[in-house]
Motif scaffolding. Sequence first.
Motif, PDB file in Angstrom:
ATOM      1  N   TRP A   1       0.835  -1.195   0.000  1.00 58.50           N
ATOM      2  CA  TRP A   1       0.000   0.000   0.000  1.00 58.50           C
ATOM      3  C   TRP A   1       0.875   1.253   0.000  1.00 58.50           C
ATOM      4  CZ3 TRP A   1      -3.901  -1.373   4.483  1.00 58.50           C
ATOM      5  CH2 TRP A   1      -4.663  -2.478   4.093  1.00 58.50           C
ATOM      6  N   PHE A   2       0.305   2.354  -0.424  1.00 62.63           N
ATOM      7  CA  PHE A   2       0.964   3.666  -0.395  1.00 62.63           C
ATOM      8  C   PHE A   2       2.290   3.652  -1.160  1.00 62.63           C
ATOM      9  CE2 PHE A   2      -1.237   3.084   3.755  1.00 62.63           C
ATOM     10  CZ  PHE A   2      -2.328   3.902   3.496  1.00 62.63           C
ATOM     11  N   GLY A   3       2.336   2.909  -2.247  1.00 69.76           N
ATOM     12  CA  GLY A   3       3.538   2.866  -3.078  1.00 69.76           C
ATOM     13  C   GLY A   3       4.624   1.945  -2.568  1.00 69.76           C
ATOM     14  N   GLY A   4       4.320   1.113  -1.601  1.00 70.79           N
ATOM     15  CA  GLY A   4       5.318   0.197  -1.051  1.00 70.79           C
ATOM     16  C   GLY A   4       5.544  -1.014  -1.934  1.00 70.79           C
ATOM     17  N   GLY A   5       6.517  -1.814  -1.561  1.00 68.15           N
ATOM     18  CA  GLY A   5       6.896  -2.964  -2.359  1.00 68.15           C
ATOM     19  C   GLY A   5       6.109  -4.224  -2.083  1.00 68.15           C
ATOM     20  N   GLY A   6       5.360  -4.273  -1.003  1.00 67.45           N
ATOM     21  CA  GLY A   6       4.691  -5.514  -0.643  1.00 67.45           C
ATOM     22  C   GLY A   6       5.693  -6.491  -0.047  1.00 67.45           C
ATOM     23  N   LEU A   7       5.194  -7.606   0.427  1.00 73.69           N
ATOM     24  CA  LEU A   7       6.029  -8.546   1.154  1.00 73.69           C
ATOM     25  C   LEU A   7       7.147  -9.147   0.302  1.00 73.69           C
ATOM     26  CD1 LEU A   7       6.336  -9.589   3.989  1.00 73.69           C
ATOM     27  CD2 LEU A   7       4.760 -11.443   3.439  1.00 73.69           C
ATOM     28  N   ASP A   8       6.856  -9.527  -0.935  1.00 70.28           N
ATOM     29  CA  ASP A   8       7.892 -10.159  -1.765  1.00 70.28           C
ATOM     30  C   ASP A   8       9.029  -9.202  -2.098  1.00 70.28           C
ATOM     31  OD1 ASP A   8       6.578 -12.601  -1.746  1.00 70.28           O
ATOM     32  OD2 ASP A   8       5.483 -12.196  -3.610  1.00 70.28           O
ATOM     33  N   ARG A   9       8.692  -7.999  -2.549  1.00 73.64           N
ATOM     34  CA  ARG A   9       9.748  -7.034  -2.883  1.00 73.64           C
ATOM     35  C   ARG A   9      10.482  -6.559  -1.637  1.00 73.64           C
ATOM     36  NH1 ARG A   9       6.873  -2.874  -6.541  1.00 73.64           N
ATOM     37  NH2 ARG A   9       8.631  -1.593  -5.903  1.00 73.64           N
ATOM     38  N   THR A  10       9.754  -6.409  -0.533  1.00 71.75           N
ATOM     39  CA  THR A  10      10.403  -6.004   0.717  1.00 71.75           C
ATOM     40  C   THR A  10      11.341  -7.099   1.194  1.00 71.75           C
ATOM     41  OG1 THR A  10       8.532  -4.594   1.301  1.00 71.75           O
ATOM     42  CG2 THR A  10      10.020  -5.222   3.084  1.00 71.75           C
ATOM     43  N   ALA A  11      10.923  -8.360   1.041  1.00 70.83           N
ATOM     44  CA  ALA A  11      11.782  -9.487   1.438  1.00 70.83           C
ATOM     45  C   ALA A  11      13.079  -9.478   0.634  1.00 70.83           C
ATOM     46  CB  ALA A  11      11.047 -10.801   1.251  1.00 70.83           C
ATOM     47  N   ALA A  12      12.989  -9.237  -0.656  1.00 67.93           N
ATOM     48  CA  ALA A  12      14.192  -9.172  -1.496  1.00 67.93           C
ATOM     49  C   ALA A  12      15.082  -8.013  -1.065  1.00 67.93           C
ATOM     50  CB  ALA A  12      13.800  -9.033  -2.963  1.00 67.93           C
ATOM     51  N   ALA A  13      14.470  -6.876  -0.762  1.00 69.08           N
ATOM     52  CA  ALA A  13      15.239  -5.715  -0.306  1.00 69.08           C
ATOM     53  C   ALA A  13      15.897  -6.003   1.041  1.00 69.08           C
ATOM     54  CB  ALA A  13      14.332  -4.486  -0.209  1.00 69.08           C
ATOM     55  N   MET A  14      15.186  -6.667   1.916  1.00 74.54           N
ATOM     56  CA  MET A  14      15.748  -7.000   3.231  1.00 74.54           C
ATOM     57  C   MET A  14      16.956  -7.923   3.068  1.00 74.54           C
ATOM     58  SD  MET A  14      14.039  -5.432   5.580  1.00 74.54           S
ATOM     59  CE  MET A  14      13.233  -5.901   7.064  1.00 74.54           C
ATOM     60  N   GLU A  15      16.854  -8.914   2.198  1.00 74.67           N
ATOM     61  CA  GLU A  15      17.992  -9.803   1.925  1.00 74.67           C
ATOM     62  C   GLU A  15      19.187  -8.989   1.431  1.00 74.67           C
ATOM     63  OE1 GLU A  15      18.779 -13.197   1.876  1.00 74.67           O
ATOM     64  OE2 GLU A  15      16.876 -13.943   2.654  1.00 74.67           O
ATOM     65  N   HIS A  16      18.919  -8.069   0.513  1.00 72.85           N
ATOM     66  CA  HIS A  16      19.981  -7.233  -0.048  1.00 72.85           C
ATOM     67  C   HIS A  16      20.638  -6.360   1.033  1.00 72.85           C
ATOM     68  CE1 HIS A  16      22.162  -4.994  -3.098  1.00 72.85           C
ATOM     69  NE2 HIS A  16      21.728  -3.877  -2.549  1.00 72.85           N
ATOM     70  N   MET A  17      19.858  -5.947   2.026  1.00 71.11           N
ATOM     71  CA  MET A  17      20.382  -5.119   3.115  1.00 71.11           C
ATOM     72  C   MET A  17      21.073  -5.944   4.195  1.00 71.11           C
ATOM     73  SD  MET A  17      17.459  -2.213   3.733  1.00 71.11           S
ATOM     74  CE  MET A  17      15.989  -3.097   3.268  1.00 71.11           C
ATOM     75  N   GLY A  18      21.032  -7.271   4.062  1.00 74.09           N
ATOM     76  CA  GLY A  18      21.705  -8.129   5.035  1.00 74.09           C
ATOM     77  C   GLY A  18      20.815  -8.725   6.099  1.00 74.09           C
ATOM     78  N   PHE A  19      19.507  -8.530   5.989  1.00 73.16           N
ATOM     79  CA  PHE A  19      18.570  -9.121   6.940  1.00 73.16           C
ATOM     80  C   PHE A  19      18.123 -10.472   6.388  1.00 73.16           C
ATOM     81  CE2 PHE A  19      17.980  -4.538   7.750  1.00 73.16           C
ATOM     82  CZ  PHE A  19      18.194  -4.507   9.114  1.00 73.16           C
ATOM     83  N   THR A  20      18.544 -11.539   7.037  1.00 73.44           N
ATOM     84  CA  THR A  20      18.211 -12.877   6.556  1.00 73.44           C
ATOM     85  C   THR A  20      17.515 -13.684   7.646  1.00 73.44           C
ATOM     86  OG1 THR A  20      20.395 -13.681   7.198  1.00 73.44           O
ATOM     87  CG2 THR A  20      20.143 -12.961   4.919  1.00 73.44           C
ATOM     88  N   PRO A  21      16.586 -14.535   7.260  1.00 77.99           N
ATOM     89  CA  PRO A  21      15.991 -14.640   5.932  1.00 77.99           C
ATOM     90  C   PRO A  21      15.114 -13.418   5.630  1.00 77.99           C
ATOM     91  CG  PRO A  21      14.868 -16.135   7.422  1.00 77.99           C
ATOM     92  CD  PRO A  21      16.002 -15.510   8.197  1.00 77.99           C
ATOM     93  N   GLY A  22      15.108 -13.027   4.384  1.00 79.46           N
ATOM     94  CA  GLY A  22      14.453 -11.796   3.975  1.00 79.46           C
ATOM     95  C   GLY A  22      12.961 -11.756   4.232  1.00 79.46           C
ATOM     96  N   ARG A  23      12.275 -12.850   3.917  1.00 79.78           N
ATOM     97  CA  ARG A  23      10.817 -12.847   4.086  1.00 79.78           C
ATOM     98  C   ARG A  23      10.437 -12.721   5.560  1.00 79.78           C
ATOM     99  NH1 ARG A  23       6.701 -13.465   0.762  1.00 79.78           N
ATOM    100  NH2 ARG A  23       4.725 -14.219   1.549  1.00 79.78           N
ATOM    101  N   ARG A  24      11.093 -13.473   6.414  1.00 83.86           N
ATOM    102  CA  ARG A  24      10.790 -13.395   7.846  1.00 83.86           C
ATOM    103  C   ARG A  24      11.152 -12.011   8.385  1.00 83.86           C
ATOM    104  NH1 ARG A  24      13.270 -17.626  12.047  1.00 83.86           N
ATOM    105  NH2 ARG A  24      14.723 -17.638  10.333  1.00 83.86           N
ATOM    106  N   SER A  25      12.242 -11.446   7.898  1.00 88.34           N
ATOM    107  CA  SER A  25      12.644 -10.103   8.329  1.00 88.34           C
ATOM    108  C   SER A  25      11.634  -9.054   7.873  1.00 88.34           C
ATOM    109  CB  SER A  25      14.036  -9.771   7.775  1.00 88.34           C
ATOM    110  OG  SER A  25      14.991 -10.664   8.268  1.00 88.34           O
ATOM    111  N   ALA A  26      11.168  -9.177   6.631  1.00 90.94           N
ATOM    112  CA  ALA A  26      10.170  -8.236   6.112  1.00 90.94           C
ATOM    113  C   ALA A  26       8.868  -8.344   6.883  1.00 90.94           C
ATOM    114  CB  ALA A  26       9.930  -8.496   4.626  1.00 90.94           C
ATOM    115  N   LEU A  27       8.466  -9.572   7.183  1.00 87.99           N
ATOM    116  CA  LEU A  27       7.240  -9.792   7.941  1.00 87.99           C
ATOM    117  C   LEU A  27       7.360  -9.206   9.352  1.00 87.99           C
ATOM    118  CD1 LEU A  27       4.421 -11.064   7.847  1.00 87.99           C
ATOM    119  CD2 LEU A  27       5.465 -13.203   8.607  1.00 87.99           C
ATOM    120  N   ALA A  28       8.496  -9.455  10.000  1.00 84.71           N
ATOM    121  CA  ALA A  28       8.706  -8.932  11.356  1.00 84.71           C
ATOM    122  C   ALA A  28       8.714  -7.406  11.355  1.00 84.71           C
ATOM    123  CB  ALA A  28      10.005  -9.472  11.939  1.00 84.71           C
TER     124      ALA A  28
END
Length: 175
Positions: free
Chosen positions: A33-60
């Motif tokens: 929402w509001f121009g965000g990436g959603g869970l999948d794109r946020t998970a990929a971004a989180m992985e790229h930023m070093g937060f692993t696993p990305g999906r769990r990090s994005a969800l948290a």
Amino acid sequence: MTWINRRDLALLALRAGTGAVLMAHGTQKLFGWFGGGGLDRTAAAMEHMGFTPGRRSALAAGLGEAGGGALLVLGLATPAAGAAAAGAMAGAVSVHAPAGFFAQAGGYEYPAFLGFTAATIGLAGPGRLSLDHATGHTFDQRWMLAVAFAASAVAAAAVVAKRAQAQQDTAEEPS
């Protein structure tokens, strides 16, 4: 005629404003929402930023922001809400810290402000214009304050340390 206490009105305004911003921020991550990436794109971004696993990090991160923000708006479980939002913002601060303090240079000013504000609300309490007050402070106990902030601090420290180690390991890999 009973006048509403200014402190209670101020806490309501602070809770509503801070909580709404956090909710918007979190729903960008969770739902796009509001121009965000959603869970999948946020998970990929989180992985790229070093937060692993990305999906769990994005969800948290999304739940800490959106859920903590919603609870702040309602004034429900206020210590846990403030601690959850502050913990989520600690992760964001770690991402922006290399750019310095000020937001105009990509720094951590904005997430730090949101985190400190959420933590302050969690510490101060919700005021009388809240669901915590309406429910007799069932979810706003002194023990909850200590447990919520301790758990949030430990979790945030672990996430930030794990990210720092992942970044160090990546930097040390041969090219």
